[in-house]
Design an enzyme around this catalytic site. Structure first.
Site, PDB file in Angstrom:
ATOM      1  CG  HIS A  12       1.873   0.009   9.549  1.00 35.04           C
ATOM      2  ND1 HIS A  12       3.035   0.275   8.632  1.00 35.04           N
ATOM      3  CD2 HIS A  12       1.208   1.157   9.865  1.00 35.04           C
ATOM      4  CE1 HIS A  12       2.851   1.520   8.366  1.00 35.04           C
ATOM      5  NE2 HIS A  12       1.814   1.890   9.038  1.00 35.04           N
ATOM      6  CG  ASP A  38       2.035   3.899  -1.162  1.00 33.22           C
ATOM      7  OD1 ASP A  38       0.521   5.225  -0.076  1.00 33.22           O
ATOM      8  OD2 ASP A  38       2.707   4.416  -0.203  1.00 33.22           O
ATOM      9  NE  ARG A  40      -3.273  10.675   0.844  1.00 34.88           N
ATOM     10  CZ  ARG A  40      -2.748   9.879   2.171  1.00 34.88           C
ATOM     11  NH1 ARG A  40      -1.871   8.815   1.241  1.00 34.88           N
ATOM     12  NH2 ARG A  40      -3.077   9.820   2.734  1.00 34.88           N
ATOM     13  CB  SER A  48      -1.744   4.671   1.556  1.00 33.04           C
ATOM     14  OG  SER A  48      -0.259   5.053   2.126  1.00 33.04           O
ATOM     15  CE  LYS A  85       2.961   2.342   2.729  1.00 31.35           C
ATOM     16  NZ  LYS A  85       3.297   3.990   2.673  1.00 31.35           N
TER      17      LYS A  85
END
Ligand code: URA
Length: 437
Positions: free
Chosen positions: A85, A164, A171, A186, A190
């Site tokens: 990620h 999320d 947000r 968040s 995931k």
């Protein structure tokens, strides 16, 4: 035990109190089911933004978010599954190179990616620039693709972490995105729902990233690692510089082409050194964490052609046409941004070039805007180059439907040219890894 009312729950965080795990779970699942309205969730998010969450509260928030939806079942796939990620940057095509390299070493990867956010690009938009490439896969198709080719890269399936999706959208419009515990929960919810055993996270730091300073990035990286540990995952965070764009290409197809070229070395046309170093660093970590470093090296996987062949396999398995790696995809218009003076390029403002690419059509100004897969900025004079006045520093690629004049100015101004060369800024700024390694 009596649960606090929603109002009492909000007041507790407003007054710097702590929540227990059950209270957080009730609140998040209630919001996810639509029983708690946006205005109460917004008030709580702002209280968290102002007063923070403890590690225990952040772990409970992550767990409740995972519980709000389905999890990917990868149990049919043997071996340690890896995920990678990035917190997002400009010109960041590292995933597009690292996934095929590691899959070529036999590491299973079911990677779910996102779209561009603001001036930062997203892997899903990039992959959609390959004609025919399908990013929306069902759970069964994901497992099938990983079993057949060893890896897939797709959009997040709709049933994963719905809390999320709702919270992130809220947000975005309530000024509560830049909260370290909210970002960490968040991201990790995931990753945990996607069921990887080993999670590599590239935390980008600098003016072209979410985290502008090293202390902020370290805090986020530490929290990501601790959440992973609490869920029995191996997490390794690498902090990397994002003051200058990564590599020479910014824009969806341009970045796919640059990543593919990195996997298909051509001595006449060597890849950008900083991009190559970052890909090698992150991919080597992936080999190490999955116990494959004795059998494989990143340079062998690239030089043998195995990584490029794996990229072609992944593209074909998801319906894409790999012939595009040979034919290319030219944009309709290509406009130069020229040097205003002679000298050495000592800096290139990543955020300015990210915004320029976005205005050329590579990103979205509004949430539902389409992106132009071919638009973007191709850098000709990377940091460290010696240039003469009027030489092209970069080419702006677009479809001809917009006035590129102001964008040319912005790109020219993003290049700092000085009399003397400056040392290249460091690329790898730190690492934080699970203690359980
Ligand atoms: N990326 C995410 O997935 N979530 C955030 O909150 C920020 C970046």
């Amino acid at each position: 035990m009596r649960y606090p009312t929603v109002t009492e729950f909000i007041e507790a965080k407003r007054d710097r109190g702590t929540h227990n795990a059950d209270e957080i779970r009730e609140f998040i699942l209630g919001y996810s089911r639509g029983e708690i309205p946006d205005y109460q969730a917004s008030a709580w998010l702002m209280a968290v933004y102002m007063n923070g969450l403890s590690d225990e509260e952040t772990f409970a928030l992550t767990e409740a978010m995972v519980e709000s939806g389905a999890t990917l079942d990868l149990s049919a796939i043997p071996g340690l599954k890896l995920d990678k990620h990035s917190t997002g940057g400009v010109g960041d095509k590292v995933t597009l190179a690292v996934v095929p390299i590691l899959a070529a070493a036999g590491i299973p990867i079911a990677k779910m990616s996102g779209r561009g956010l603001g001036f930062t690009g997203g892997t899903i938009d990039k992959l959609e620039s390959i004609p025919g490439f399908r990013v929306s896969l069902s759970q069964e198709e994901i497992v099938d693709a990983v079993q057949r080719t060893g890896a897939c890269i797709c959009a997040q399936t709709g049933d994963l972490v719905p809390a999320d999706r709702k919270l992130y959208a809220l947000r975005d419009v309530t000024g509560t995105v830049e909260s370290i515990p909210l970002i960490a929960a968040s991201i990790m919810s995931k990753k945990i729902a996607a069921s990887a055993d080993v999670i590599l996270i590239d935390v980008k730091v600098g003016r072209g990233a979410f985290m502008k300073t090293l202390p902020q990035a370290r805090e986020l990286a530490g929290l990501l690692v601790r959440i992973g540990e609490a869920h029995g995952r191996i997490v390794h965070a690498v902090l990397t510089a994002m003051d200058v764009p990564l590599g020479r290409m910014i824009g969806n197809w341009l970045e796919v082409e640059e990543a593919a070229a990195l996997l298909r070395p051509d001595p006449e046309n060597p890849p950008d050194g900083r991009l190559r170093d970052e890909v090698a660093h992150i991919a080597s970590k992936g080999l190490e964490l999955t116990n494959k470093a004795k059998e494989h090296s990143v340079s062998d996987l690239i030089e043998s052609g195995a990584a490029f062949r794996k990229l072609v396999e992944i593209v074909e398995a998801q319906g894409g046409d790999p012939a595009v790696f040979d034919t290319g995809r030219p944009a309709r218009k290509s406009v130069p941004a020229r040097a205003k003076r002679s000298g050495f390029v000592t800096s290139i403002d990543a955020e300015a070039l990210g915004r320029a690419a976005m205005h050329l059509g590579a990103g979205r100004l509004r949430k539902d805007d389409p992106v132009d897969p071919l638009a973007g900025v191709a850098i000709l004079a990377p940091i460290g180059s010696e240039v003469r006045a009027q030489m092209a520093l970069a080419y702006l690629r677009h479809d001809g439907s917009r006035d590129a004049g102001p964008i040319v100015d912005a790109v020219q101004n993003a290049f700092v040219i000085a009399d003397e060369p400056a040392p290249l800024p460091p690329l790898i700024l730190g690492e934080i890894e699970s203690k359980s390694l």
